[in-house]
Design an enzyme around this catalytic site. Structure first.
Site, PDB file in Angstrom:
ATOM      1  N   THR A 126      -3.368   4.481  -3.830  1.00 28.76           N
ATOM      2  CA  THR A 126      -2.329   5.484  -3.655  1.00 28.76           C
ATOM      3  C   THR A 126      -0.719   5.896  -3.542  1.00 28.76           C
ATOM      4  OG1 THR A 126      -2.198   3.817  -1.878  1.00 28.76           O
ATOM      5  CG2 THR A 126      -2.811   5.819  -1.301  1.00 28.76           C
ATOM      6  N   THR A 127      -0.710   4.549  -4.701  1.00 29.88           N
ATOM      7  CA  THR A 127       0.957   4.456  -5.487  1.00 29.88           C
ATOM      8  C   THR A 127       0.321   5.582  -6.611  1.00 29.88           C
ATOM      9  OG1 THR A 127       0.640   1.886  -4.572  1.00 29.88           O
ATOM     10  CG2 THR A 127       1.789   2.816  -6.437  1.00 29.88           C
ATOM     11  N   ASP A 165       0.763  -1.095   0.524  1.00 35.46           N
ATOM     12  CA  ASP A 165      -0.125  -0.385   0.308  1.00 35.46           C
ATOM     13  C   ASP A 165       0.887   1.723   0.000  1.00 35.46           C
ATOM     14  OD1 ASP A 165      -2.168   1.096   0.187  1.00 35.46           O
ATOM     15  OD2 ASP A 165      -2.056   1.324   2.788  1.00 35.46           O
TER      16      ASP A 165
END
Length: 538
Positions: free
Chosen positions: A93-94, A60
């Site tokens: 999120t990446t 994550d």
């Protein structure tokens, strides 16, 4: 020779102009390098060991960036947008970090002295991009429950496909959708408890429609209590049920032993009075946030009642949400309507732990997911992955429009912005072109992580999008391109909108900085190595 004016403390590091901007941009590139390989279904995981030696394995982006202790001021911005994406939508999120870094990378050639940076910012076309997403997103009818459910499961599966548990994503996406469907309209995250029990296989994880929590600390007499009840009444207390050494500084002078005995008896009577009231209320299961002592435990055991003290507050609140009733701070008003009810209460062994289950709750607006798995890090990563999926499902319920993932939406936006840039004379054309090129980082990175020939696949995609195949994206399984909308790689449009906005804002923020001033660490106290160990030890 005029005397030099010393304005800032010596040792202050100031850097100005283009070089420091370029160095800030490079710092952001380094951050993006750290999470770049975790994107997509073929993304790898990172193992991060923090200063205390605790190892975390994660896929994550936000978790990784939180654990990397970033000190560079400009690079911290990227960490912040990853965190905000995590809090707002939970997934992506990446992507957000990659996009921001890529925007900066594409803008870098245009940062020469004669462009003022403010115009760079005003020209970044993310408003058009966001409107375009809203325009082409497909909304799903909410009336049709089955269709909505399959949409949610597909969104959850897309969120889980890049995680460690992707091989059992069918199993988990069903579980996550079931869990979110049980909640009330507010969809509070706190109402889904996730408990981790070591041992067993991943597929042994279960969803409890109700509350489950670990057996609490117990005193003598606990084992004599029944461990299973059909439709009990449940008293939820915030009361201590034990003898306290009376510490109130009251001075009582006693002359005879009987007087002293009377004081001691009064103490016992207070406790027995409390216990008696609880028993008379008809409650069979007594849960309290504060300790329940041994006298009380045995008193309850004699009367076939179950008690648990020191229940964590959030578990108590979830029990209240599931079984009704309310948490009482005194025992004097234990009416029928403040007691909770459920169909079945039992204590079960899961792995090495004993858990208390409340199932068949009438007003159940809460549920508990019990995760099983081998290693501790593995379960923590599973929990993080499920958290992402839960957030996505919540978002998809609230905003019912979806777009295709797997780089499809980015390619479509890129094509749209390229066409749009050709209609604009002047320097802005270059910038919109740069922005359009930057959006291609997502499909490109998906290809790189899967080991494909990125240039080849991107060319195919550009051609396909130019012919109007708007949902075509990378097909990771067959090393080709595919219609990802048909392949059910869906995500809520809000994820992408949020990612673009956050990334564009971060890029603007970093480009608009023209001077970085770092104050020196004050030299009065010796460096951080010389801190005491607390408690007065040197």
């Amino acid at each position: 020779q005029p005397t030099p004016v010393i304005l800032l403390k010596e040792g202050t590091d100031t850097s100005q102009g283009i070089p420091q901007l370029v160095s800030n941009i490079n710092a952001c590139q380094v951050i993006a390098e750290a999470v770049r390989t975790t994107l997509g279904p073929r993304g790898m995981d990172k193992l991060i060991v923090d200063d205390r030696g605790k190892a975390t394995i994660s896929n994550d982006g936000a978790t990784i960036l939180k654990l990397l202790d970033v000190v560079h001021p400009a690079a911290k911005t990227l960490v912040d947008i990853a965190k905000s994406q995590d809090a707002e939508v939970g997934d992506g999120t990446t992507s957000v970090t990659l996009l921001a870094a890529e925007f900066l990378k594409q803008v870098k050639p245009y940062i020469s002295s004669f462009w003022d940076h403010k115009s760079l910012i005003q020209l970044l076309p993310f408003c058009q991009a966001v409107n375009k997403i809203k325009e082409i997103a497909v909304s799903v009818k909410k009336e049709d429950k089955d269709e909505q459910r399959s949409l949610l499961e597909k969104c959850a599966a897309t969120a889980l496909s890049s995680k460690l548990i992707s091989q059992s994503k069918e199993f988990f996406s069903k579980m996550v959708v079931d869990a979110v469907m049980m909640l009330d309209d507010l969809l509070q995250l706190k109402m889904i408890g996730i408990k981790k029990v070591q041992g067993g296989a991943l597929e042994d994880s279960q969803l409890v429609a109700g509350v489950a929590f670990k057996k609490t600390f117990s005193y003598a007499g606990f084992e004599m209590q029944p461990k299973k009840y059909q439709s009990p009444k449940i008293a939820l207390l915030n009361v201590e049920l034990e003898l306290k050494a009376e510490k109130d500084n009251a001075e009582v002078r006693v002359n005879t032993v009987e007087d002293y005995q009377a004081i001691v008896d009064a103490e016992w009577n207070i406790l027995y009075d409390k216990l008696d009231k609880i028993h008379k209320s008809g409650a069979k299961v007594v849960l309290s946030k504060l300790p329940i002592g041994d006298v009380a435990t045995q008193y309850f055991a004699d009367r076939d009642m179950f008690c648990a003290g020191r229940v964590p507050e959030e578990d108590l609140k979830r029990t209240m949400m599931a079984c009704g009733g309310s948490i009482q701070t005194s025992v004097s008003a234990l009416m029928d309507d403040v007691l909770g009810r459920c169909e079945l209460f039992e204590e079960t062994q899961i792995g090495g732990e004993r858990y208390n289950f409340f199932t068949g709750c009438p007003k159940a607006k809460t549920c508990t997911i019990i995760l099983r798995g081998g290693a501790e890090q593995f379960m923590e990563e599973t929990e993080r992955s499920l958290h992402d999926a839960i957030m996505i499902v919540r978002r998809a319920i609230k905003n019912d429009s979806v777009v295709a993932g797997g780089g499809a939406i980015e390619m479509e936006l890129s094509k749209y912005l390229r066409d749009y840039s050709r209609t604009i004379p002047g320097k802005q054309q270059l910038l919109i072109g740069a922005y359009a090129k930057a959006l291609e980082i997502i499909p490109r990175q998906l290809c790189d992580n899967a080991g494909f020939d990125a240039t080849n696949i991107l060319n195919k995609l550009r051609a396909k999008h130019a012919q109007g195949g708007m949902w075509y994206g990378v097909d990771v399984n067959n090393e080709d391109i595919a219609d990802n909308f048909a392949a059910c790689v869906w995500e809520p449009a809000v994820v992408r909108i949020n990612a673009l906005t956050a990334a564009s804002e971060a890029a603007c923020l970093i480009v608009s900085v023209d001077e970085t001033i770092r104050n020196p660490r004050s030299t009065v106290d010796a460096g951080p190595g010389a801190r005491g160990r607390g408690r007065g030890r040197p």
